[in-house]
Design an enzyme around this catalytic site. Structure first.
Site, PDB file in Angstrom:
ATOM      1  N   TYR A  99       0.809  -1.227   0.000  1.00 33.69           N
ATOM      2  CA  TYR A  99       0.000   0.000   0.000  1.00 33.69           C
ATOM      3  C   TYR A  99       0.842   1.277   0.000  1.00 33.69           C
ATOM      4  O   TYR A  99       0.508   2.234  -0.724  1.00 33.69           O
ATOM      5  CB  TYR A  99      -0.997  -0.017   1.159  1.00 33.69           C
ATOM      6  CG  TYR A  99      -2.245  -0.788   0.826  1.00 33.69           C
ATOM      7  CD1 TYR A  99      -3.309  -0.182   0.171  1.00 33.69           C
ATOM      8  CD2 TYR A  99      -2.356  -2.139   1.139  1.00 33.69           C
ATOM      9  CE1 TYR A  99      -4.461  -0.888  -0.145  1.00 33.69           C
ATOM     10  CE2 TYR A  99      -3.502  -2.861   0.820  1.00 33.69           C
ATOM     11  CZ  TYR A  99      -4.544  -2.228   0.179  1.00 33.69           C
ATOM     12  OH  TYR A  99      -5.679  -2.942  -0.157  1.00 33.69           O
ATOM     13  N   GLU A 141      -9.109  -6.455   4.623  1.00 31.71           N
ATOM     14  CA  GLU A 141      -8.439  -7.591   3.992  1.00 31.71           C
ATOM     15  C   GLU A 141      -7.842  -8.552   5.017  1.00 31.71           C
ATOM     16  O   GLU A 141      -7.847  -9.772   4.809  1.00 31.71           O
ATOM     17  CB  GLU A 141      -7.371  -7.087   3.015  1.00 31.71           C
ATOM     18  CG  GLU A 141      -7.986  -6.488   1.758  1.00 31.71           C
ATOM     19  CD  GLU A 141      -7.045  -5.595   0.984  1.00 31.71           C
ATOM     20  OE1 GLU A 141      -5.817  -5.718   1.151  1.00 31.71           O
ATOM     21  OE2 GLU A 141      -7.547  -4.754   0.214  1.00 31.71           O
TER      22      GLU A 141
END
Length: 411
Positions: A99, A141
């Site tokens: 990310y 997630e």
């Protein structure tokens, strides 16, 4: 969802960029992907390069960023979209440490494309917003990874599966029946979900990953994916993975796969009629739903409508036709774009050409139903607008995009 709040001034600056993103969003995201892959080519092992080339991935990302900016005061509003994307990320084995790479390159792309319009204050506001949004994805997630690995027969990452059976279903669609190489139990799944396949193609530097719908009911001791060989055309190159699977993967070969994922699933416990509408290879997730309903012995009225070029492109027709002939609550109709003379003899072929409102109205008597549809985007837009015209509530309209999510609301 994370309770971290964005500062008021940052919210103001992010919302002020909404018109700019609406105008330049796709330019930014195209530049972002080019920039990120230049600096981090290892990520080419994850991303679908075909979707990059034809613009679907940049467009999907631009839409997501635009939605986040629009709803920056209430990120709960985009949680359904977050969960849909998170399912894909979990299926692709995306990691939290990736990310920051995405964030760094996305902010740099904004600055490089927008120039003076992306002041230091604007970029800093977006940095704060991105960190919060990324945190939400990582949180969602993580829960999905935990659920997938802890489920009976579940696993994390990739697992080896042997192709037990390979079966041609139509001119372009082939089914692969898969059993775990380790011989252990496999996880169940919700009808409509998909799995990611990872392949290493000889001569290609990077691995390829693709998501394919499960096309049979769960609980049978195997997974079945049914893959369309993408032949390509002027707008879209041939499918790298689909052609490789068709031409080079046979019975006894091994495929690496992640656990089932996806939020396009059959709603259980309702008593409304069910309408399944598919176009082309969009039949695959709906076949999983159909077989599940039949396996459960549902008493609900089930209408299955399928559109294809002609009978040679129509997968699994005989199975559905035989079921419909034996069950009073199952109704089946086929629409062929260019039917052959043999197709004209098919008692289930009810229309030549394309699916339209008049045809759907003739086949669907009860509009108070749950509708599930999947297929090419123009086909899906037609179905979506018909259902909107009928006033079908949003919670009874369910659909799946193959590839990056788009929008059906525009004309």
């Amino acid at each position: 969802m994370s309770t971290v709040m964005l500062k008021e001034e940052s919210k103001r600056l992010v919302k002020a960029t909404v018109p700019i993103l609406a105008e330049h969003g796709e330019t930014i995201t195209k530049h972002f992907y080019k920039r990120m892959f230049h600096h981090h080519p290892e990520l080419l092992n994850i991303f679908n390069r075909t979707n990059q080339k034809i613009g679907r991935q940049p467009q999907a990302l631009a839409n997501s960023i635009y939605a986040a900016a629009q709803h920056i005061n209430n990120l709960e509003a985009i949680l359904p979209v977050v969960k849909r994307i998170a399912h894909k990320h979990r299926s692709l084995n995306i990691k939290p440490e990736q990310y920051p790479i995405v964030g760094e390159n996305l902010l740099a792309a904004m600055k490089e494309v927008l120039g003076e319009a992306a002041s230091d204050d604007v970029i800093e506001a977006w940095r704060e917003a991105y960190e919060i949004i990324a945190g939400v994805f990582i949180e969602v997630e993580k829960q999905m990874y935990d659920e997938a690995s802890k489920a009976p027969g579940g696993w994390s990452g990739f697992r080896s599966f042997v192709v037990e059976k390979k079966q041609q279903e139509s001119k372009t669609i082939t089914s692969f029946y898969l059993k775990p190489k380790d011989g252990n139990e496999i996880a169940s799944y919700q009808p409509g979900q998909y799995m990611t396949v990872k392949v290493n193609i000889p001569g290609d530097t990077y691995t390829h990953m693709r998501q394919y719908s499960l096309s049979d009911a769960p609980g049978k001791g195997y997974y079945r994916i049914s893959v369309k060989r993408e032949e390509g055309n002027a707008e879209c190159p041939p499918g790298v993975v689909s052609n490789y699977l068709h031409e080079h993967i046979g019975e006894g070969d091994v495929l690496e796969m992640t656990a089932p994922a996806g939020d396009f699933i059959l709603k259980q416990g309702e008593d409304r009629p069910i309408v399944l509408i598919s176009g082309g290879v969009g039949i695959t997730p709906l076949m999983s739903m159909f077989n599940t309903l039949m396996q459960q012995g549902t008493k609900q009225e089930v209408t299955f409508i399928h559109a294809a070029i002609d009978g040679t492109y129509h997968a699994m027709h005989e199975h559905v036709a035989q079921t419909a002939s034996q069950k009073e609550n199952v109704h089946y109709a086929v629409c062929y774009e260019r039917p052959t003379s043999e197709d004209q003899m098919n008692p289930y072929m009810k229309k030549q050409g394309y699916i339209d409102e008049q045809f759907l109205r003739s086949m669907i008597k009860d509009h108070h139903a749950d509708f599930y549809f999947c297929g090419p985007i123009p086909f899906m837009k037609t179905v979506y607008h018909v259902l909107k015209n009928w006033g079908v509530p949003e919670e009874q309209v369910h659909y799946e995009f193959f590839g990056p999510a788009g929008t059906l609301a525009s004309s």
